[in-house]
Design a protein around this motif. Structure first.
Motif, short mmCIF file in Angstrom:
data_model
loop_
_atom_site.label_atom_id
_atom_site.label_comp_id
_atom_site.label_asym_id
_atom_site.label_seq_id
_atom_site.Cartn_x
_atom_site.Cartn_y
_atom_site.Cartn_z
N VAL A 1 0.84 -1.19 0.00
CA VAL A 1 0.00 0.00 0.00
C VAL A 1 0.88 1.25 0.00
CG1 VAL A 1 -2.01 -1.07 1.13
CG2 VAL A 1 -0.27 0.08 2.51
N ALA A 2 0.31 2.32 -0.52
CA ALA A 2 0.96 3.62 -0.53
C ALA A 2 -0.14 4.67 -0.36
CB ALA A 2 1.71 3.83 -1.84
N PHE A 3 0.26 5.88 -0.08
CA PHE A 3 -0.70 6.94 0.21
C PHE A 3 -0.42 8.15 -0.67
CE2 PHE A 3 0.14 4.39 3.96
CZ PHE A 3 -1.13 3.91 4.24
N THR A 4 -1.50 8.80 -1.10
CA THR A 4 -1.39 10.00 -1.92
C THR A 4 -2.49 10.98 -1.51
OG1 THR A 4 -1.41 10.88 -4.17
CG2 THR A 4 -2.74 8.94 -3.79
N GLY A 5 -2.22 12.24 -1.70
CA GLY A 5 -3.21 13.25 -1.40
C GLY A 5 -4.07 13.61 -2.59
N THR A 6 -3.75 13.05 -3.74
CA THR A 6 -4.46 13.36 -4.97
C THR A 6 -5.13 12.11 -5.53
OG1 THR A 6 -2.74 14.99 -5.46
CG2 THR A 6 -4.19 14.35 -7.28
N PRO A 7 -6.43 12.13 -5.74
CA PRO A 7 -7.08 10.95 -6.33
C PRO A 7 -6.49 10.62 -7.70
CG PRO A 7 -8.73 12.48 -5.48
CD PRO A 7 -7.40 13.19 -5.44
N PRO A 8 -6.32 9.33 -7.99
CA PRO A 8 -5.79 8.93 -9.30
C PRO A 8 -6.71 9.36 -10.43
CG PRO A 8 -5.80 7.08 -7.77
CD PRO A 8 -6.55 8.19 -7.12
N VAL A 9 -6.11 9.72 -11.55
CA VAL A 9 -6.84 10.09 -12.76
C VAL A 9 -6.51 9.04 -13.82
CG1 VAL A 9 -7.12 11.83 -14.57
CG2 VAL A 9 -6.75 12.53 -12.19
N ALA A 10 -7.54 8.45 -14.39
CA ALA A 10 -7.35 7.38 -15.37
C ALA A 10 -6.34 7.76 -16.45
CB ALA A 10 -8.69 7.01 -16.01
N GLY A 11 -5.38 6.86 -16.64
CA GLY A 11 -4.39 7.03 -17.68
C GLY A 11 -3.18 7.89 -17.31
N ARG A 12 -3.24 8.57 -16.19
CA ARG A 12 -2.12 9.43 -15.78
C ARG A 12 -1.34 8.75 -14.66
NH1 ARG A 12 -5.05 15.28 -15.31
NH2 ARG A 12 -5.59 15.47 -17.50
N PRO A 13 -0.04 9.02 -14.59
CA PRO A 13 0.73 8.45 -13.48
C PRO A 13 0.19 8.95 -12.14
CG PRO A 13 2.20 9.37 -15.15
CD PRO A 13 0.80 9.78 -15.51
#
Length: 143
Positions: free
Chosen positions: A67-79
């Motif tokens: 698992v990892a954590f990010t403050g930005t929701p993933p956007v399809a197709g983008r890193p």
């Protein structure tokens, strides 16, 4: 990097991730706003956990207990970007058997990685997609 396996082991892994998300939220007075499970080709699931201090997206690799954590929701197709340090509830994921990756590890350049244990298809994916860092290798939208 995504085998697409949906057998009993994969289903058990998904249940374990879901359970850890809800337990993490319960222990910290937060809530799980969304539990985004696979439906499109990608190598991860994402859960948004919101507390009074803000939202954190927890990413779970579909084939590995990572698992990892990010403050930005993933956007399809983008890193996936904006990897962040572990939130207060990260120990819950460790207790459920997940390895929690730090931004320093996720931002390791691919050229610095030991790639000797890759599956037969993974070198082809790396040559085609040309990821920059480990985070791109683990959390991606590759088909």
């Amino acid at each position: 990097m995504n085998t697409g396996a949906q057998g009993p082991h994969r289903q058990a892994e998904l249940r374990r991730f879901r359970t850890a998300c809800f337990e993490a939220a319960r222990r910290t007075g937060a809530r799980v706003d969304s539990l985004d499970l696979p439906g499109v080709v990608r190598s991860f699931e994402a859960a948004s956990i919101t507390s009074p201090t803000g939202s954190v997206v927890t990413l779970h690799h579909t084939d590995r207990p990572i698992v990892a954590f990010t403050g930005t929701p993933p956007v399809a197709g983008r890193p996936v970007s904006d990897f962040m340090d572990s939130p207060p509830y990260a120990d819950v994921f460790k207790a459920y058997g997940f390895q929690v990756l730090t931004p320093a590890v996720l931002n390791t350049p691919v050229v610095a990685l030991d790639l000797t244990e890759l599956t037969p298809i993974e070198p082809t994916d790396l040559r085609y997609w040309r990821p920059d860092v480990l985070g791109d290798v683990l959390f991606n939208w590759w088909d």
